[in-house]
Each structure stands twice: as C-alpha cells, then as structure tokens.
Design a protein around this motif. Structure first.
Motif, mmCIF file in Angstrom:
data_model
loop_
_atom_site.group_PDB
_atom_site.id
_atom_site.type_symbol
_atom_site.label_atom_id
_atom_site.label_comp_id
_atom_site.label_asym_id
_atom_site.label_seq_id
_atom_site.Cartn_x
_atom_site.Cartn_y
_atom_site.Cartn_z
ATOM 1 N N THR A 1 57.896 -35.900 -38.194
ATOM 2 C CA THR A 1 56.870 -36.314 -37.232
ATOM 3 C C THR A 1 57.362 -36.097 -35.807
ATOM 4 O OG1 THR A 1 56.053 -37.952 -38.796
ATOM 5 C CG2 THR A 1 55.395 -38.238 -36.498
ATOM 6 N N ASP A 2 58.642 -36.376 -35.556
ATOM 7 C CA ASP A 2 59.201 -36.162 -34.219
ATOM 8 C C ASP A 2 59.203 -34.684 -33.848
ATOM 9 O OD1 ASP A 2 59.576 -38.858 -33.777
ATOM 10 O OD2 ASP A 2 61.695 -38.837 -34.393
ATOM 11 N N GLU A 3 59.557 -33.818 -34.801
ATOM 12 C CA GLU A 3 59.555 -32.373 -34.534
ATOM 13 C C GLU A 3 58.139 -31.888 -34.246
ATOM 14 O OE1 GLU A 3 63.341 -30.801 -37.211
ATOM 15 O OE2 GLU A 3 61.423 -31.192 -38.210
ATOM 16 N N LEU A 4 57.171 -32.333 -35.047
ATOM 17 C CA LEU A 4 55.778 -31.941 -34.814
ATOM 18 C C LEU A 4 55.287 -32.446 -33.460
ATOM 19 C CD1 LEU A 4 54.168 -32.456 -38.328
ATOM 20 C CD2 LEU A 4 54.505 -30.285 -37.131
ATOM 21 N N ARG A 5 55.684 -33.656 -33.095
ATOM 22 C CA ARG A 5 55.283 -34.212 -31.802
ATOM 23 C C ARG A 5 55.870 -33.375 -30.657
ATOM 24 N NH1 ARG A 5 56.832 -39.258 -32.501
ATOM 25 N NH2 ARG A 5 54.948 -39.788 -33.630
#
Length: 184
Positions: A92-96
C-alpha cells in the motif's frame, strides 16, 4: 416634449451600456488565452481504492516489459529467450508513492508526448500506459523516436523508471531468468 426625448435617450443609453451580451471577440480572446494554459486534472487527495496501472515498455514495437497492477504481474523481456512473468503485489505504501508521483505530474491530464522534428533515432523507446483513478481510465503512449522529448514525455519516462526500479527490487522479479542477447 424635450423632457420625454431626453428621458428616452437616457433610458436608451442606460440599457445599451448595461447590456449583458458578451461580444464574440471577448470569447475568442479568452479561448486563445486558455489554449496556452495547461489544464490540471484534479486527482483525489487520497489514493482511491480502484487505483491501478499498467505500463509496457521496450524498444520500438518490442514492448515485452510489463508492470501490471490490474493482474498483479510483472513481465520481463528476455530478448532472445522470449519473456517471463511473475506475480508481484506492491505494498500500500509503494502504491501510495506511485500515486503521489502520478498526481504531481498530473498524469490524468492532457499530455504532449512528442515533438515533431526531422530527426529520428533508432532504436527508440516506447511506453504504453493504462491508468484507472476514481472510476476514470486513461490509455496513452509516448515514444522517444524524435531527437527531443517534451517535458511531459520526460516526466513519464522518469515515472516509469521509478516504477521499474521498484519492481526490480522485488523478490518476484529477481527470481525471473536473466535476459540473453540484445537489440540492435
């Protein structure tokens, strides 16, 4: 009689002076001004749950490298050995982080992806994108076959390289076979 004529003249001037009718020349001037201004497409501040993207890239017609969050896969061009695919899921952090970079360059807005010049280079890179944000899907591509790239194309290249490096650091990508051969 003079009083009536003066009153009518005054009313006539008042009515014509306060008209809400806008002339076509003002509209043309405003349109011409707007052409020089790049419209920004607002993406939601928070990454929507339907955010996905796919980018395929490579040399010319050979765009065997693919990073696809729709299917959760990454495909590597093995050149003479075809291609290999692995499952990859970004955190989720990478996608964000990716979403924030896309928002910064207004990826859903209009793009000028090439400059028309008499100079062409071979081989050239070509990237094809598909992006879904908040119910809207945009599909576009760019190439660096012309000697000079636009600012938009440079931003898209930097974004793709950022995503590519992120994917290449994953265990799934590292488990794929090494490429053999090269492109002329």
């Amino acid at each position: 009689m003079k009083k009536i004529l003066c009153t009518l003249l005054l009313l006539f001037l008042l009515i014509t002076g306060c008209s809400t009718d806008h002339s076509d020349s003002n509209m043309v001037n405003n349109t011409e001004l707007a052409k020089g201004v790049k419209q920004k497409t607002e993406m939601p501040l928070k990454m929507p749950t339907d955010f996905n993207f796919m980018v395929s890239f490579g040399y010319g017609e050979v765009t065997k490298n693919v990073i696809d969050t729709y299917t959760g896969t990454v495909t590597k061009d093995l050149i003479t050995q075809g291609s290999a695919t692995a499952n990859i899921i970004f955190t989720t952090d990478e996608l964000r982080e990716i979403y924030d970079k896309m928002k910064t360059i207004d990826i859903m807005g209009p793009k000028k992806s090439s400059k028309e010049e008499g100079c062409f280079k071979t081989p050239s890179n070509e990237d094809k994108w598909k992006i879904t944000v908040d119910g809207e899907t945009k599909i576009f591509s760019w190439t660096d076959q012309n000697c000079r790239m636009t600012e938009d194309a440079n931003q898209l290249l930097e974004l793709r390289i950022y995503i590519q490096q992120m994917a290449q650091e994953s265990e799934a990508y590292k488990s794929l076979p090494e490429a053999e051969g090269g492109y002329d």
